[in-house]
Write a protein that holds these residues in place. Sequence first.
Motif, PDB file in Angstrom:
ATOM      1  N   SER A  75       0.811  -1.218   0.000  1.00 52.76           N
ATOM      2  CA  SER A  75       0.000   0.000   0.000  1.00 52.76           C
ATOM      3  C   SER A  75       0.846   1.271   0.000  1.00 52.76           C
ATOM      4  CB  SER A  75      -0.928  -0.003   1.218  1.00 52.76           C
ATOM      5  OG  SER A  75      -1.807  -1.108   1.185  1.00 52.76           O
ATOM      6  N   TYR A  76       0.150   2.414  -0.078  1.00 58.07           N
ATOM      7  CA  TYR A  76       0.747   3.749  -0.035  1.00 58.07           C
ATOM      8  C   TYR A  76       1.631   3.996  -1.262  1.00 58.07           C
ATOM      9  CZ  TYR A  76      -0.759   2.833   4.725  1.00 58.07           C
ATOM     10  OH  TYR A  76      -1.491   2.462   5.820  1.00 58.07           O
ATOM     11  N   VAL A  77       0.952   4.164  -2.382  1.00 57.90           N
ATOM     12  CA  VAL A  77       1.613   4.370  -3.665  1.00 57.90           C
ATOM     13  C   VAL A  77       1.220   5.743  -4.206  1.00 57.90           C
ATOM     14  CG1 VAL A  77       1.819   3.585  -6.053  1.00 57.90           C
ATOM     15  CG2 VAL A  77       1.618   1.908  -4.183  1.00 57.90           C
ATOM     16  N   GLY A  78       2.211   6.567  -4.524  1.00 59.03           N
ATOM     17  CA  GLY A  78       1.955   7.866  -5.130  1.00 59.03           C
ATOM     18  C   GLY A  78       2.943   8.142  -6.238  1.00 59.03           C
ATOM     19  N   GLY A 100      -1.547  -0.437  -6.567  1.00 55.90           N
ATOM     20  CA  GLY A 100      -1.121  -0.878  -5.254  1.00 55.90           C
ATOM     21  C   GLY A 100      -2.256  -1.570  -4.539  1.00 55.90           C
ATOM     22  N   ALA A 101      -1.962  -2.115  -3.374  1.00 59.11           N
ATOM     23  CA  ALA A 101      -2.976  -2.850  -2.617  1.00 59.11           C
ATOM     24  C   ALA A 101      -4.078  -1.921  -2.113  1.00 59.11           C
ATOM     25  CB  ALA A 101      -2.323  -3.581  -1.451  1.00 59.11           C
ATOM     26  N   SER A 102      -3.702  -0.704  -1.679  1.00 58.05           N
ATOM     27  CA  SER A 102      -4.647   0.317  -1.229  1.00 58.05           C
ATOM     28  C   SER A 102      -3.886   1.620  -1.061  1.00 58.05           C
ATOM     29  CB  SER A 102      -5.319  -0.092   0.096  1.00 58.05           C
ATOM     30  OG  SER A 102      -4.348  -0.271   1.113  1.00 58.05           O
ATOM     31  N   TYR A 103      -4.621   2.735  -0.896  1.00 63.53           N
ATOM     32  CA  TYR A 103      -4.008   4.049  -0.746  1.00 63.53           C
ATOM     33  C   TYR A 103      -3.120   4.385  -1.950  1.00 63.53           C
ATOM     34  CZ  TYR A 103      -5.341   3.576   4.211  1.00 63.53           C
ATOM     35  OH  TYR A 103      -6.031   3.387   5.382  1.00 63.53           O
ATOM     36  N   VAL A 104      -3.765   4.705  -3.058  1.00 65.07           N
ATOM     37  CA  VAL A 104      -3.038   5.006  -4.290  1.00 65.07           C
ATOM     38  C   VAL A 104      -3.511   6.358  -4.828  1.00 65.07           C
ATOM     39  CG1 VAL A 104      -2.396   4.181  -6.585  1.00 65.07           C
ATOM     40  CG2 VAL A 104      -2.953   2.531  -4.788  1.00 65.07           C
ATOM     41  N   GLY A 105      -2.584   7.275  -5.093  1.00 70.61           N
ATOM     42  CA  GLY A 105      -2.952   8.586  -5.603  1.00 70.61           C
ATOM     43  C   GLY A 105      -1.918   9.139  -6.563  1.00 70.61           C
ATOM     44  N   GLY A 106      -2.370  10.011  -7.461  1.00 71.77           N
ATOM     45  CA  GLY A 106      -1.479  10.547  -8.485  1.00 71.77           C
ATOM     46  C   GLY A 106      -0.277  11.272  -7.912  1.00 71.77           C
ATOM     47  N   ILE A 107      -0.516  12.109  -6.904  1.00 78.42           N
ATOM     48  CA  ILE A 107       0.596  12.780  -6.226  1.00 78.42           C
ATOM     49  C   ILE A 107       1.055  11.980  -5.027  1.00 78.42           C
ATOM     50  CG2 ILE A 107       1.221  14.793  -4.822  1.00 78.42           C
ATOM     51  CD1 ILE A 107      -0.334  16.517  -6.774  1.00 78.42           C
ATOM     52  N   GLY A 135      -7.641  -2.387  -3.335  1.00 78.11           N
ATOM     53  CA  GLY A 135      -8.517  -2.304  -2.179  1.00 78.11           C
ATOM     54  C   GLY A 135      -9.231  -0.971  -2.208  1.00 78.11           C
ATOM     55  N   GLU A 136      -9.213  -0.243  -1.086  1.00 81.32           N
ATOM     56  CA  GLU A 136      -9.880   1.053  -1.031  1.00 81.32           C
ATOM     57  C   GLU A 136      -8.887   2.197  -1.178  1.00 81.32           C
ATOM     58  OE1 GLU A 136     -11.875   1.268   2.721  1.00 81.32           O
ATOM     59  OE2 GLU A 136     -10.070   0.869   3.871  1.00 81.32           O
ATOM     60  N   TYR A 137      -9.437   3.396  -1.345  1.00 81.64           N
ATOM     61  CA  TYR A 137      -8.693   4.650  -1.425  1.00 81.64           C
ATOM     62  C   TYR A 137      -7.893   4.793  -2.729  1.00 81.64           C
ATOM     63  CZ  TYR A 137      -9.619   4.578   3.625  1.00 81.64           C
ATOM     64  OH  TYR A 137     -10.209   4.490   4.858  1.00 81.64           O
ATOM     65  N   SER A 138      -8.498   5.505  -3.660  1.00 79.54           N
ATOM     66  CA  SER A 138      -7.845   5.819  -4.922  1.00 79.54           C
ATOM     67  C   SER A 138      -8.272   7.227  -5.331  1.00 79.54           C
ATOM     68  CB  SER A 138      -8.246   4.803  -6.002  1.00 79.54           C
ATOM     69  OG  SER A 138      -7.691   5.136  -7.257  1.00 79.54           O
ATOM     70  N   GLY A 139      -7.302   8.079  -5.693  1.00 79.06           N
ATOM     71  CA  GLY A 139      -7.629   9.444  -6.074  1.00 79.06           C
ATOM     72  C   GLY A 139      -6.695  10.005  -7.120  1.00 79.06           C
ATOM     73  N   GLY A 140      -7.207  10.933  -7.922  1.00 80.34           N
ATOM     74  CA  GLY A 140      -6.391  11.533  -8.965  1.00 80.34           C
ATOM     75  C   GLY A 140      -5.196  12.297  -8.412  1.00 80.34           C
ATOM     76  N   LEU A 141      -5.383  12.937  -7.260  1.00 82.76           N
ATOM     77  CA  LEU A 141      -4.283  13.638  -6.596  1.00 82.76           C
ATOM     78  C   LEU A 141      -3.832  12.923  -5.330  1.00 82.76           C
ATOM     79  CD1 LEU A 141      -5.642  17.315  -6.825  1.00 82.76           C
ATOM     80  CD2 LEU A 141      -3.976  16.231  -8.343  1.00 82.76           C
ATOM     81  N   VAL A 142      -4.809  12.592  -4.457  1.00 82.94           N
ATOM     82  CA  VAL A 142      -4.522  11.995  -3.148  1.00 82.94           C
ATOM     83  C   VAL A 142      -5.414  10.778  -2.940  1.00 82.94           C
ATOM     84  CG1 VAL A 142      -4.564  12.385  -0.651  1.00 82.94           C
ATOM     85  CG2 VAL A 142      -3.897  14.251  -2.195  1.00 82.94           C
ATOM     86  N   GLY A 143      -4.813   9.662  -2.543  1.00 85.74           N
ATOM     87  CA  GLY A 143      -5.619   8.476  -2.271  1.00 85.74           C
ATOM     88  C   GLY A 143      -6.489   8.649  -1.045  1.00 85.74           C
ATOM     89  N   GLN A 144      -5.877   9.051   0.068  1.00 86.75           N
ATOM     90  CA  GLN A 144      -6.621   9.276   1.312  1.00 86.75           C
ATOM     91  C   GLN A 144      -5.892  10.306   2.156  1.00 86.75           C
ATOM     92  OE1 GLN A 144      -5.982   8.293   4.762  1.00 86.75           O
ATOM     93  NE2 GLN A 144      -8.051   8.599   5.538  1.00 86.75           N
ATOM     94  N   SER A 145      -6.651  11.216   2.747  1.00 85.82           N
ATOM     95  CA  SER A 145      -6.051  12.256   3.569  1.00 85.82           C
ATOM     96  C   SER A 145      -6.338  12.018   5.037  1.00 85.82           C
ATOM     97  CB  SER A 145      -6.564  13.643   3.171  1.00 85.82           C
ATOM     98  OG  SER A 145      -5.964  14.623   3.994  1.00 85.82           O
ATOM     99  N   SER A 146      -5.264  11.816   5.798  1.00 87.72           N
ATOM    100  CA  SER A 146      -5.350  11.795   7.254  1.00 87.72           C
ATOM    101  C   SER A 146      -4.662  13.019   7.835  1.00 87.72           C
ATOM    102  CB  SER A 146      -4.690  10.524   7.812  1.00 87.72           C
ATOM    103  OG  SER A 146      -5.415   9.378   7.426  1.00 87.72           O
ATOM    104  N   ALA A 147      -4.199  13.917   6.949  1.00 87.06           N
ATOM    105  CA  ALA A 147      -3.532  15.135   7.397  1.00 87.06           C
ATOM    106  C   ALA A 147      -4.537  16.044   8.079  1.00 87.06           C
ATOM    107  CB  ALA A 147      -2.900  15.856   6.205  1.00 87.06           C
ATOM    108  N   ASN A 148      -4.084  16.723   9.116  1.00 78.90           N
ATOM    109  CA  ASN A 148      -4.979  17.618   9.842  1.00 78.90           C
ATOM    110  C   ASN A 148      -4.166  18.799  10.361  1.00 78.90           C
ATOM    111  OD1 ASN A 148      -7.276  18.588  10.988  1.00 78.90           O
ATOM    112  ND2 ASN A 148      -7.577  16.896  12.411  1.00 78.90           N
ATOM    113  N   PRO A 149      -4.167  19.950   9.655  1.00 77.05           N
ATOM    114  CA  PRO A 149      -5.007  20.236   8.494  1.00 77.05           C
ATOM    115  C   PRO A 149      -4.347  19.812   7.180  1.00 77.05           C
ATOM    116  CG  PRO A 149      -3.816  22.195   9.123  1.00 77.05           C
ATOM    117  CD  PRO A 149      -3.438  21.133  10.121  1.00 77.05           C
TER     118      PRO A 149
END
Length: 204
Positions: A75-78, A100-107, A135-149
């Motif tokens: 996981s965690y592919v950018g 990737g298995a999960s968490y994949v995003g363009g950037i 799996g889950e989480y796929s995005g053109g820029l960011v797969g998943q955001s846990s950043a705060n902010p």
Amino acid sequence: KARLMADIDLQEKPWKSIGTDSKKYAGEFDGNNHVVANLHINANANDSGFFGATAAGFVVSDLTLTNVDISSTKSYVGGLVGVLRGNVENCKIEGLTLSGASYVGGITGKTEGNVTISDSSVIGTLTQNVITSNGEYSGGLVGQSSANPCAIRNCNAENLVLSGTQRVGGAVGDMSDVSMMIVNTFAKDISITANRYVGGLCYS
């Protein structure tokens, strides 16, 4: 601080991501408006990208990647950063195939901590335009955001084919339970395949 002084053609030779979860890259990387072409990674570990994992204080700016091909069984592919902590400024990815298995995003596959992504883009080409999470989480820029902010400003994702089991978005796959601001950012000509939890721009 590192500065790129010329364009680089990696010639699709195996690339080892800069930074790991146990040894995160915490520097500043100035692309100096140069291009890194033909990035190729075939991984069996988490955190895959030009940078694998970064730390707070990381900044990458003025860098273009072209012909990016990253495949991981984990996981965690950018295209730029596997797991992003820090800032991305004026970076572009033109032509990419990611899986990737999960968490994949363009950037980036995932954001954590305090993150800003600004003036950046991910644009697919006729032959390279696919972002796949098995799996889950796929995005053109960011797969998943846990950043705060987390702030995404003046960015775009275009001409991409996205897929995942769930939580797939044209720009951001998922931004649940975080303080996130998306400003002057769009997703255009995006095809999405998922079982549920889909957003044209982002799923929240």
